[in-house]
Design a protein around this motif. Structure first.
Motif, PDB file in Angstrom:
ATOM      1  N   GLU A  88      37.486  29.330  19.428  1.00 19.26           N
ATOM      2  CA  GLU A  88      37.006  29.896  20.560  1.00 19.26           C
ATOM      3  C   GLU A  88      38.368  30.669  21.386  1.00 19.26           C
ATOM      4  O   GLU A  88      38.269  31.762  21.822  1.00 19.26           O
ATOM      5  CB  GLU A  88      36.324  29.211  21.628  1.00 19.26           C
ATOM      6  N   TYR A 143      28.452  34.481  29.936  1.00 18.33           N
ATOM      7  CA  TYR A 143      29.096  34.396  28.540  1.00 18.33           C
ATOM      8  C   TYR A 143      28.669  33.064  27.893  1.00 18.33           C
ATOM      9  O   TYR A 143      28.470  31.834  28.326  1.00 18.33           O
ATOM     10  CB  TYR A 143      30.680  33.961  29.024  1.00 18.33           C
ATOM     11  N   ARG A 144      28.644  33.447  26.533  1.00 16.55           N
ATOM     12  CA  ARG A 144      27.725  32.203  25.663  1.00 16.55           C
ATOM     13  C   ARG A 144      28.639  32.030  24.546  1.00 16.55           C
ATOM     14  O   ARG A 144      28.314  30.933  23.737  1.00 16.55           O
ATOM     15  CB  ARG A 144      26.521  32.714  25.102  1.00 16.55           C
ATOM     16  N   GLY A 145      29.934  32.718  24.393  1.00 14.50           N
ATOM     17  CA  GLY A 145      30.635  32.393  23.201  1.00 14.50           C
ATOM     18  C   GLY A 145      30.669  33.591  22.238  1.00 14.50           C
ATOM     19  O   GLY A 145      30.378  34.882  22.601  1.00 14.50           O
ATOM     20  N   GLY A 157      31.608  28.251  20.724  1.00 10.24           N
ATOM     21  CA  GLY A 157      31.522  28.290  22.268  1.00 10.24           C
ATOM     22  C   GLY A 157      31.355  26.940  22.890  1.00 10.24           C
ATOM     23  O   GLY A 157      30.809  26.129  22.102  1.00 10.24           O
ATOM     24  N   ASP A 182      35.357  21.839  18.461  1.00  6.58           N
ATOM     25  CA  ASP A 182      36.559  23.106  18.308  1.00  6.58           C
ATOM     26  C   ASP A 182      37.923  22.574  18.556  1.00  6.58           C
ATOM     27  O   ASP A 182      38.499  22.787  19.405  1.00  6.58           O
ATOM     28  CB  ASP A 182      36.161  24.084  19.445  1.00  6.58           C
ATOM     29  N   ALA A 230      33.697  33.822  31.397  1.00  7.67           N
ATOM     30  CA  ALA A 230      34.157  33.146  30.213  1.00  7.67           C
ATOM     31  C   ALA A 230      35.390  32.467  30.820  1.00  7.67           C
ATOM     32  O   ALA A 230      35.869  32.729  31.795  1.00  7.67           O
ATOM     33  CB  ALA A 230      34.660  34.425  29.338  1.00  7.67           C
TER      34      ALA A 230
END
Length: 132
Positions: free
Chosen positions: A101, A57-59, A78, A96, A122
């Motif tokens: 996200e 998971y990288r965003g 992310g 953020d 994630a």
């Protein structure tokens, strides 16, 4: 690419390497929410370094294909950052603070990607976080 995604603001869930990532177009309400959260993050002006590359998971990547006002051509979200990317791929990163996200993760889960998010590493839903 599906027909509705050709001239839409499209979200990509960044989880794969070497094959297409899941994607979906945002409706007007979703676009407005993303733009408002970006404006909130920009308004607080908390600049951060862009998150490092990683596997799993990288965003999210948000492509502004119809050039909607208030959104850059590409947003990367992310790792606690929102990166406003230019056509060349570089850009400014903001903290953020607007929880974009988290909003995108919930949207992805609502679209049936819960298991994929879990398998890719994630962040869990806030109500799933258990004290250490």
């Amino acid at each position: 690419m599906s027909e509705p995604e050709q001239n839409a603001v499209v979200v990509f869930l960044l989880v794969y390497s070497g094959r297409p990532d899941p994607s979906w177009p945002l409706d007007q309400s979703g676009v407005a929410d993303v733009a408002a959260r970006l404006a909130d993050a920009r308004g607080r002006a908390l600049r951060v370094p862009a998150p490092p590359a990683r596997l799993g998971y990288r965003g999210f990547r948000i492509e502004n294909r119809p050039h909607v006002d208030g959104l850059p051509p590409v947003l990367l979200v992310g790792g606690g950052a929102i990166v406003e990317a230019t056509e060349k791929g570089d850009g400014e990163a903001w903290a953020d603070v607007a929880r974009l996200e988290t909003w995108l993760l919930e949207d992805a889960r609502n679209r049936g990607h819960e298991q994929l998010l879990r398998e890719a590493g994630a962040p869990p839903r806030p109500d799933e976080v258990r004290p250490g």
